[in-house]
Scaffold this motif. Sequence first.
Motif, PDB file in Angstrom:
ATOM      1  N   VAL A  57      26.890  27.277  16.345  1.00 12.40           N
ATOM      2  CA  VAL A  57      27.323  26.384  15.278  1.00 12.40           C
ATOM      3  C   VAL A  57      28.443  25.527  15.851  1.00 12.40           C
ATOM      4  O   VAL A  57      29.399  26.049  16.427  1.00 12.40           O
ATOM      5  N   VAL A  58      28.303  24.222  15.696  1.00 10.09           N
ATOM      6  CA  VAL A  58      29.305  23.288  16.198  1.00 10.09           C
ATOM      7  C   VAL A  58      30.155  22.825  15.025  1.00 10.09           C
ATOM      8  O   VAL A  58      29.650  22.206  14.087  1.00 10.09           O
ATOM      9  N   ALA A  59      31.455  23.149  15.091  1.00  9.15           N
ATOM     10  CA  ALA A  59      32.407  22.695  14.077  1.00  9.15           C
ATOM     11  C   ALA A  59      33.162  21.503  14.635  1.00  9.15           C
ATOM     12  O   ALA A  59      33.351  21.392  15.857  1.00  9.15           O
ATOM     13  N   LEU A  60      33.613  20.617  13.765  1.00 10.03           N
ATOM     14  CA  LEU A  60      34.275  19.401  14.210  1.00 10.03           C
ATOM     15  C   LEU A  60      35.773  19.577  14.439  1.00 10.03           C
ATOM     16  O   LEU A  60      36.400  18.743  15.081  1.00 10.03           O
ATOM     17  N   ASN A  61      36.339  20.664  13.917  1.00 10.48           N
ATOM     18  CA  ASN A  61      37.766  20.920  14.098  1.00 10.48           C
ATOM     19  C   ASN A  61      38.054  22.387  13.767  1.00 10.48           C
ATOM     20  O   ASN A  61      37.188  23.100  13.265  1.00 10.48           O
ATOM     21  N   GLU A  62      39.268  22.812  14.043  1.00 14.77           N
ATOM     22  CA  GLU A  62      39.632  24.215  13.836  1.00 14.77           C
ATOM     23  C   GLU A  62      39.631  24.621  12.363  1.00 14.77           C
ATOM     24  O   GLU A  62      39.133  25.705  12.029  1.00 14.77           O
ATOM     25  N   PRO A  63      40.166  23.810  11.432  1.00 16.92           N
ATOM     26  CA  PRO A  63      40.090  24.222  10.018  1.00 16.92           C
ATOM     27  C   PRO A  63      38.645  24.410   9.532  1.00 16.92           C
ATOM     28  O   PRO A  63      38.360  25.339   8.782  1.00 16.92           O
ATOM     29  N   MET A  64      37.745  23.531   9.976  1.00 12.09           N
ATOM     30  CA  MET A  64      36.343  23.678   9.589  1.00 12.09           C
ATOM     31  C   MET A  64      35.773  24.974  10.174  1.00 12.09           C
ATOM     32  O   MET A  64      35.098  25.726   9.488  1.00 12.09           O
ATOM     33  N   ARG A  65      36.086  25.245  11.429  1.00 10.90           N
ATOM     34  CA  ARG A  65      35.608  26.474  12.074  1.00 10.90           C
ATOM     35  C   ARG A  65      36.134  27.710  11.336  1.00 10.90           C
ATOM     36  O   ARG A  65      35.385  28.661  11.085  1.00 10.90           O
ATOM     37  N   ALA A  66      37.412  27.702  10.966  1.00  7.32           N
ATOM     38  CA  ALA A  66      38.004  28.850  10.260  1.00  7.32           C
ATOM     39  C   ALA A  66      37.260  29.117   8.956  1.00  7.32           C
ATOM     40  O   ALA A  66      36.987  30.278   8.613  1.00  7.32           O
ATOM     41  N   ASN A  67      36.913  28.070   8.223  1.00  4.70           N
ATOM     42  CA  ASN A  67      36.183  28.247   6.967  1.00  4.70           C
ATOM     43  C   ASN A  67      34.737  28.661   7.195  1.00  4.70           C
ATOM     44  O   ASN A  67      34.181  29.441   6.415  1.00  4.70           O
ATOM     45  N   ILE A  68      34.128  28.160   8.247  1.00  5.52           N
ATOM     46  CA  ILE A  68      32.763  28.583   8.584  1.00  5.52           C
ATOM     47  C   ILE A  68      32.752  30.077   8.903  1.00  5.52           C
ATOM     48  O   ILE A  68      31.850  30.806   8.487  1.00  5.52           O
TER      49      ILE A  68
END
Length: 176
Positions: A57-68
Amino acid sequence: HYAIIALILIMGNRPVATRMFYTSHLPTWLSARQPLSLMHRSYIMLEAFVMRRVRKVVALNEPMRANILAVGRVKPENTVISRIGVDTELFRPDITLDNIKGRYGLGKGINILFVGRIAEFKGVEYLIRAASIIINEHNYKQARFLLVGPFKGFGMNESTPDAYVNRVLQLVKDNK
């Protein structure tokens, strides 16, 4: 990009999922821990279902990754971050700032540039209101605010702007 297409791919051909990378551009992931509408919550859950079944899964930034990771329950080792932007080491056009200012009649003063799709979640109306305050209330006439981006895409049609686009255009007219 589209969860429903990814769902069809992974459910119809499970070996594909083990080789598939999935990138979410959904801004709702940035507020996924907040109360959301049924529609947004449903889409988050659909994307999470897909994300748990693909290779990466490719997240665009760290906050998005944390929520994913937290909301989508995706394994950390199955996620990577790929920031959106321009590689300035690779892309270095041979053009000067003075050349650009001359070409577009920007002259002297400060130029504030917004580049992106004119969509509600981007908050363009706040930039326009801020521009009005800076130029009209604080009399900073040498500031120029430039908006560059399409009205169409992602459900918008250029020939029939949606209510948000109409509101943005009216704000621009009202605050000249």
